[in-house]
Each structure stands twice: as C-alpha cells, then as structure tokens.
Design a protein around this motif. Sequence first.
Motif, mmCIF file in Angstrom:
data_model
loop_
_atom_site.group_PDB
_atom_site.id
_atom_site.type_symbol
_atom_site.label_atom_id
_atom_site.label_comp_id
_atom_site.label_asym_id
_atom_site.label_seq_id
_atom_site.Cartn_x
_atom_site.Cartn_y
_atom_site.Cartn_z
ATOM 1 N N ASP A 58 0.834 -1.199 0.000
ATOM 2 C CA ASP A 58 0.000 0.000 0.000
ATOM 3 C C ASP A 58 0.870 1.251 0.000
ATOM 4 O O ASP A 58 1.688 1.455 0.902
ATOM 5 C CB ASP A 58 -0.903 0.007 1.237
ATOM 6 C CG ASP A 58 -1.997 1.061 1.141
ATOM 7 O OD1 ASP A 58 -2.075 1.736 0.099
ATOM 8 O OD2 ASP A 58 -2.758 1.204 2.114
ATOM 9 N N TYR A 59 0.710 2.051 -1.006
ATOM 10 C CA TYR A 59 1.400 3.332 -1.114
ATOM 11 C C TYR A 59 0.439 4.380 -0.572
ATOM 12 O O TYR A 59 -0.556 4.717 -1.210
ATOM 13 C CB TYR A 59 1.734 3.580 -2.588
ATOM 14 C CG TYR A 59 2.653 4.736 -2.857
ATOM 15 C CD1 TYR A 59 3.734 5.026 -2.029
ATOM 16 C CD2 TYR A 59 2.450 5.538 -3.979
ATOM 17 C CE1 TYR A 59 4.583 6.079 -2.310
ATOM 18 C CE2 TYR A 59 3.303 6.592 -4.273
ATOM 19 C CZ TYR A 59 4.366 6.859 -3.418
ATOM 20 O OH TYR A 59 5.211 7.908 -3.702
ATOM 21 N N LEU A 60 0.707 4.903 0.628
ATOM 22 C CA LEU A 60 -0.291 5.670 1.368
ATOM 23 C C LEU A 60 -0.415 7.110 0.871
ATOM 24 O O LEU A 60 -0.229 8.071 1.610
ATOM 25 C CB LEU A 60 0.056 5.650 2.858
ATOM 26 C CG LEU A 60 0.008 4.272 3.529
ATOM 27 C CD1 LEU A 60 0.409 4.379 4.995
ATOM 28 C CD2 LEU A 60 -1.382 3.661 3.420
ATOM 29 N N VAL A 61 -0.772 7.258 -0.403
ATOM 30 C CA VAL A 61 -0.895 8.600 -0.972
ATOM 31 C C VAL A 61 -2.071 9.371 -0.366
ATOM 32 O O VAL A 61 -2.092 10.603 -0.406
ATOM 33 C CB VAL A 61 -1.041 8.542 -2.506
ATOM 34 C CG1 VAL A 61 0.250 8.086 -3.140
ATOM 35 C CG2 VAL A 61 -2.196 7.632 -2.919
ATOM 36 N N LYS A 62 -3.031 8.647 0.186
ATOM 37 C CA LYS A 62 -4.163 9.323 0.829
ATOM 38 C C LYS A 62 -3.883 9.646 2.293
ATOM 39 O O LYS A 62 -4.701 10.288 2.950
ATOM 40 C CB LYS A 62 -5.425 8.468 0.699
ATOM 41 C CG LYS A 62 -5.910 8.319 -0.738
ATOM 42 C CD LYS A 62 -7.214 7.540 -0.800
ATOM 43 C CE LYS A 62 -7.698 7.433 -2.253
ATOM 44 N NZ LYS A 62 -8.974 6.655 -2.348
ATOM 45 N N ASP A 63 -2.734 9.185 2.792
ATOM 46 C CA ASP A 63 -2.312 9.493 4.169
ATOM 47 C C ASP A 63 -0.808 9.768 4.156
ATOM 48 O O ASP A 63 -0.016 9.061 4.773
ATOM 49 C CB ASP A 63 -2.635 8.307 5.084
ATOM 50 C CG ASP A 63 -2.343 8.585 6.558
ATOM 51 O OD1 ASP A 63 -2.290 9.777 6.937
ATOM 52 O OD2 ASP A 63 -2.150 7.615 7.311
ATOM 53 N N PRO A 64 -0.381 10.803 3.416
ATOM 54 C CA PRO A 64 1.051 10.985 3.133
ATOM 55 C C PRO A 64 1.905 11.279 4.353
ATOM 56 O O PRO A 64 3.126 11.109 4.308
ATOM 57 C CB PRO A 64 1.075 12.156 2.147
ATOM 58 C CG PRO A 64 -0.190 12.906 2.423
ATOM 59 C CD PRO A 64 -1.194 11.859 2.787
ATOM 60 N N ALA A 68 -3.414 9.182 9.683
ATOM 61 C CA ALA A 68 -4.553 8.283 9.850
ATOM 62 C C ALA A 68 -4.142 6.982 10.528
ATOM 63 O O ALA A 68 -4.904 6.401 11.304
ATOM 64 C CB ALA A 68 -5.191 7.989 8.486
ATOM 65 N N SER A 241 5.066 2.370 4.777
ATOM 66 C CA SER A 241 3.781 1.896 5.290
ATOM 67 C C SER A 241 3.976 0.835 6.363
ATOM 68 O O SER A 241 3.260 0.811 7.376
ATOM 69 C CB SER A 241 2.939 1.335 4.139
ATOM 70 O OG SER A 241 2.785 2.288 3.112
#
Length: 354
Positions: A58-64, A68, A241
């Motif tokens: 998972d590349y956490l682009v929505k939680d950079p 979260a 991540s």
Amino acid sequence: MSLAIGSYEKLHDLSDGSDLLNLAWTQDERDLLSVDVMATVSAELAAEVAEELPYVGDYLVKDPYGEAVLGPVAAEFFGRPGWAASVTCGAGVGPLLHGLSLLAAGGTVEVVTDVYPDYPHWVTRAKGRCVPYGSGPRGDLLVLERPALRDERFAHLDAVRDLCTGAAERGAVVLVDESNANYLPPDFSAANLAPEVPNLIVVRGLSKAYGLGGVRLGYCVSSPTATDLVRAVVSPLGTSSLSLRIGRRVLGLGDVTSALRAGIARAKPYVRDLLAEAGLPAPVTAATGLPYVLFPNQPRRAVELLRERGVQAKVQPVWSAATCALTEVGRMSVPLRKDRLHNLRNRLDGRKER
C-alpha cells in the motif's frame, strides 16, 4: 553528514566483546521493558505476511504523513483520545529535524538548552543563524531538548507552556526535541500541550528505550496551526507503510518503560560512584531519566582512561546553548543488566572479564 552519527565513526564496535564492554550506547534497555518489544514486532511482521502484505503493497498517498495510521494511537498513548492535535510522521527524528530546519531558513533560532549539533548545523546550511536564548536577538524559532543532557529547567510542563506563551507574543514557534523522552512516562511529554498551544512542535521517535531505531519512524505532534508549518517543510511519504504499522502496534502497548525507569534510577548513581572511585575526571549523572553518566570536564581524557580499562564510552558532540558553538562531553551509558554492571566494576578495579 549528521554530526551526531559521525561521532560513532571511530568506535571499533557497537557490541560487547571478550576484551571490551561497549557503553558508547545503551544496548540492554529492552530487557527491562514490561513487554517483549521484539516479539511484538515479530508478531506484527508475521501478521503482515499472513494477511498477504497489505501494508507493504500500500502506497499511502491518501495518508502521506501517516496521521490516519499513527494519529489515533498516539492520542491514546498520551491519554488524550480525540485530542485537537495532529501527527506528522517521518523517517526518524533526524530526518524530521532536517526538514524542520527549513523553518529557520534565512532567520534566527534561539537555542534554549544544549542540543545535539545536527539541528543548528542544518539551520546554518539553510542560511539561518543560531543565538543563545534571551541573548538579545529575537528568534523566529526556539529549540530545546526534553530531557536535555543536564538542563532540567523545562522538566515540568508549566515551564514549557510559559516558554511557548512568551514566544507566541512575538510570533515565534517552539520546537521540542523529545528523542530522549521515552525514558519518562507519557504524561511528561510536551505533546500533551499541543491541543492548547498553537505554536508548539514536539518531535519524538522509537529509538530510545524501545531500541527500534531501524524501524525509521519519528513523529511530530502539533496543533493544526503549527502543523501547517510542519508540513510545508517535511517531506510527505517519508515513512514506509510497514514502519507505520509497526509503530502503531508499539505505541498501542502504552507505557512499557516503568521498570526501565526504575532500573536507570537505581544504577545511575551507583555507576557514577564507581567511576569517581576509579579516578575518572568528575563524573556527573545526566538529567532525570537519562541512562548516562557524563564527563563535562576533560571528555577525551575520560574516554581514553575508560578505553584503557576495556570500557568503550564516547565523546558526544553538543551544541552549547550558552555559547552557540560546538562543544563536547564525555558520555558513558549506564549498564542495566547485573552481569554488565559486574563486568564494569571488575574492569574499573583492573580485572577483565574472562
């Protein structure tokens, strides 16, 4: 190059050997934690594999900035669920401080306590300047360590709050490096002030006490107002991540260092007395909670004398708050296991362990 990291370059080894007791750093802390942290990490890694590597993939682009993932458990760790503060993650305390040095680009930093030299070094490279706190020039940013090596003026939260209030009156920000604060309970942390103090940034990590420096996870706690400043200079997606998953699990353990704190409190004055009786130059204990004995006078001579007895200490570079210049202090970690304490006593008495 990090100046603090550079201080380890000339050390021969970082573990004990038959002819060397390595006290240049602390390596027996995890034995006194109330949980087996390495087993916890192993279990989390096993769960990651069993779940088909969801965090690795998972590349956490929505939680950079990792908020979260780590934010809710950090709030629980400090006993402040639902707090009005933000968490910004990075690849360790050092990289976070490197980014935060840009807050002082072209400006002035007031150094409140002695600090590791890296941050002032990076401020200088960003065309800023460091001055002693209260020396005259007003800084855009104030920096201090909690706990500092010897300075305990800001050991209580009221002192930190007052510092922030004074800084806010002139539009300055207070940056607190709490790398060493894992040696103290969560209610010690200035992070507890973040929901109510808009100009405070607190940086922490998982290296000290936990022994998880290799996870490469540091985090800033700040008010929403200060968080805008933090995220203007700290790189997004700086933490893996998987590190965030591990950090969430470890912080979720809560306060696991009470026995460690007690062990440090017992051993530190005993070790200082051993060193004084052995003729080492003026050993002093570090600030409350820290597992170190220091040699502020003749630091290189102290380290040399210990080396002659088969004990490895280190010369620690320090940025002086009084002079705003690079200085040195001798630093020896306090052995906490009984066998290592016995080993130290024998070596100071002239008897090597066999």
